[in-house]
Design a protein around this motif. Sequence first.
Motif, mmCIF file in Angstrom:
data_model
loop_
_atom_site.group_PDB
_atom_site.id
_atom_site.type_symbol
_atom_site.label_atom_id
_atom_site.label_comp_id
_atom_site.label_asym_id
_atom_site.label_seq_id
_atom_site.Cartn_x
_atom_site.Cartn_y
_atom_site.Cartn_z
ATOM 1 N N ALA A 72 -78.035 -55.653 -97.328
ATOM 2 C CA ALA A 72 -79.147 -56.613 -97.399
ATOM 3 C C ALA A 72 -79.124 -57.554 -96.195
ATOM 4 O O ALA A 72 -80.161 -57.850 -95.598
ATOM 5 C CB ALA A 72 -79.066 -57.392 -98.715
ATOM 6 N N GLU A 73 -77.941 -58.041 -95.837
ATOM 7 C CA GLU A 73 -77.820 -58.929 -94.668
ATOM 8 C C GLU A 73 -78.204 -58.201 -93.383
ATOM 9 O O GLU A 73 -78.875 -58.765 -92.513
ATOM 10 C CB GLU A 73 -76.403 -59.496 -94.573
ATOM 11 C CG GLU A 73 -76.072 -60.495 -95.652
ATOM 12 C CD GLU A 73 -76.955 -61.742 -95.610
ATOM 13 O OE1 GLU A 73 -77.286 -62.214 -94.494
ATOM 14 O OE2 GLU A 73 -77.320 -62.227 -96.686
ATOM 15 N N ALA A 74 -77.782 -56.951 -93.253
ATOM 16 C CA ALA A 74 -78.130 -56.163 -92.067
ATOM 17 C C ALA A 74 -79.643 -55.953 -91.992
ATOM 18 O O ALA A 74 -80.242 -56.037 -90.913
ATOM 19 C CB ALA A 74 -77.400 -54.823 -92.081
ATOM 20 N N ALA A 75 -80.278 -55.684 -93.126
ATOM 21 C CA ALA A 75 -81.733 -55.502 -93.163
ATOM 22 C C ALA A 75 -82.435 -56.806 -92.791
ATOM 23 O O ALA A 75 -83.438 -56.807 -92.071
ATOM 24 C CB ALA A 75 -82.174 -55.026 -94.541
ATOM 25 N N LYS A 76 -81.903 -57.929 -93.258
ATOM 26 C CA LYS A 76 -82.472 -59.240 -92.931
ATOM 27 C C LYS A 76 -82.401 -59.508 -91.423
ATOM 28 O O LYS A 76 -83.362 -59.964 -90.811
ATOM 29 C CB LYS A 76 -81.718 -60.322 -93.712
ATOM 30 C CG LYS A 76 -82.173 -61.724 -93.450
ATOM 31 C CD LYS A 76 -81.322 -62.689 -94.287
ATOM 32 C CE LYS A 76 -81.499 -64.113 -93.847
ATOM 33 N NZ LYS A 76 -80.617 -65.019 -94.595
ATOM 34 N N VAL A 77 -81.252 -59.211 -90.832
ATOM 35 C CA VAL A 77 -81.067 -59.403 -89.394
ATOM 36 C C VAL A 77 -82.016 -58.494 -88.606
ATOM 37 O O VAL A 77 -82.659 -58.926 -87.644
ATOM 38 C CB VAL A 77 -79.593 -59.157 -88.998
ATOM 39 C CG1 VAL A 77 -79.436 -59.064 -87.481
ATOM 40 C CG2 VAL A 77 -78.708 -60.249 -89.571
ATOM 41 N N ALA A 78 -82.114 -57.235 -89.037
ATOM 42 C CA ALA A 78 -83.000 -56.285 -88.347
ATOM 43 C C ALA A 78 -84.454 -56.731 -88.437
ATOM 44 O O ALA A 78 -85.202 -56.659 -87.459
ATOM 45 C CB ALA A 78 -82.832 -54.887 -88.935
ATOM 46 N N GLU A 79 -84.867 -57.214 -89.613
ATOM 47 C CA GLU A 79 -86.244 -57.696 -89.767
ATOM 48 C C GLU A 79 -86.501 -58.906 -88.875
ATOM 49 O O GLU A 79 -87.532 -58.996 -88.205
ATOM 50 C CB GLU A 79 -86.511 -58.070 -91.220
ATOM 51 C CG GLU A 79 -87.914 -58.633 -91.418
ATOM 52 C CD GLU A 79 -88.136 -59.253 -92.791
ATOM 53 O OE1 GLU A 79 -89.287 -59.600 -93.065
ATOM 54 O OE2 GLU A 79 -87.162 -59.392 -93.560
ATOM 55 N N GLY A 80 -85.565 -59.834 -88.842
ATOM 56 C CA GLY A 80 -85.721 -61.025 -87.997
ATOM 57 C C GLY A 80 -85.843 -60.665 -86.532
ATOM 58 O O GLY A 80 -86.690 -61.211 -85.809
ATOM 59 N N GLU A 91 -89.273 -59.884 -81.703
ATOM 60 C CA GLU A 91 -89.767 -58.972 -80.665
ATOM 61 C C GLU A 91 -91.270 -58.760 -80.797
ATOM 62 O O GLU A 91 -91.994 -58.730 -79.797
ATOM 63 C CB GLU A 91 -89.032 -57.630 -80.742
ATOM 64 C CG GLU A 91 -87.579 -57.711 -80.334
ATOM 65 C CD GLU A 91 -86.785 -56.449 -80.675
ATOM 66 O OE1 GLU A 91 -87.356 -55.501 -81.264
ATOM 67 O OE2 GLU A 91 -85.581 -56.416 -80.355
ATOM 68 N N ALA A 92 -91.743 -58.619 -82.034
ATOM 69 C CA ALA A 92 -93.182 -58.426 -82.264
ATOM 70 C C ALA A 92 -93.962 -59.670 -81.839
ATOM 71 O O ALA A 92 -95.029 -59.562 -81.230
ATOM 72 C CB ALA A 92 -93.458 -58.095 -83.727
ATOM 73 N N ALA A 93 -93.425 -60.843 -82.138
ATOM 74 C CA ALA A 93 -94.094 -62.082 -81.756
ATOM 75 C C ALA A 93 -94.209 -62.199 -80.239
ATOM 76 O O ALA A 93 -95.247 -62.608 -79.711
ATOM 77 C CB ALA A 93 -93.356 -63.290 -82.337
ATOM 78 N N VAL A 94 -93.149 -61.816 -79.549
ATOM 79 C CA VAL A 94 -93.179 -61.851 -78.081
ATOM 80 C C VAL A 94 -94.222 -60.858 -77.553
ATOM 81 O O VAL A 94 -95.010 -61.179 -76.664
ATOM 82 C CB VAL A 94 -91.771 -61.548 -77.497
ATOM 83 C CG1 VAL A 94 -91.831 -61.280 -76.013
ATOM 84 C CG2 VAL A 94 -90.823 -62.694 -77.808
ATOM 85 N N ARG A 95 -94.246 -59.667 -78.115
ATOM 86 C CA ARG A 95 -95.207 -58.643 -77.682
ATOM 87 C C ARG A 95 -96.639 -59.062 -77.995
ATOM 88 O O ARG A 95 -97.540 -58.882 -77.173
ATOM 89 C CB ARG A 95 -94.870 -57.304 -78.347
ATOM 90 C CG ARG A 95 -95.793 -56.177 -77.966
ATOM 91 C CD ARG A 95 -95.591 -55.763 -76.520
ATOM 92 N NE ARG A 95 -96.447 -54.637 -76.235
ATOM 93 C CZ ARG A 95 -97.222 -54.525 -75.176
ATOM 94 N NH1 ARG A 95 -97.194 -55.446 -74.238
ATOM 95 N NH2 ARG A 95 -97.982 -53.478 -75.003
ATOM 96 N N ILE A 96 -96.859 -59.642 -79.172
ATOM 97 C CA ILE A 96 -98.201 -60.110 -79.536
ATOM 98 C C ILE A 96 -98.646 -61.211 -78.581
ATOM 99 O O ILE A 96 -99.790 -61.225 -78.128
ATOM 100 C CB ILE A 96 -98.234 -60.587 -81.007
ATOM 101 C CG1 ILE A 96 -98.152 -59.372 -81.936
ATOM 102 C CG2 ILE A 96 -99.489 -61.402 -81.301
ATOM 103 C CD1 ILE A 96 -97.906 -59.719 -83.388
#
Length: 149
Positions: free
Chosen positions: A15-23, A28-33
């Motif tokens: 769960a922690e790894a998934a949280k880190v990956a999502e963050g 990255e998406a915010a920078v690209r947007i």
Amino acid sequence: MTVTTRFLVDLKSAAEAAKVAEGRFRREAAVRIAALEQERAFAFRRLNLMQAIAEAMASAESEEIAVASAFATLRTRLGWNSDSEARSEVIARFGQVVLAIFRASEEEESANDIPETLAGFEHWYAETRGSPFWLLFERQMQDTPRVDF
């Protein structure tokens, strides 16, 4: 450690790894947007300015009148009511773009020079000023007090 405890520890790690990956992905998406947003804004600013300049130059009877009309349009769009050394330098360099447009109106083979000349101007501006030319068109709205009558 019991099997159940190990299982729960593994789930918590996943769960922690998934949280880190999502963050990471969201950042990255915010920078690209943001980059795409700026690219779109610059593309429309480029279109609007060049269209206004082309229209201003369309009825000019001579190169001098065409250049003066283009410069007046540029100054108006930028809100430049006065000159400075920096503004004069920008306008003088932008003159190459204006001349490319004027030449293209007289001989169609020269039309291919316009995008290259504009890109060269944009590159020069970014290199000398440290920011894109199209940022000059951002106008900050001043806060106005809200008044109810």
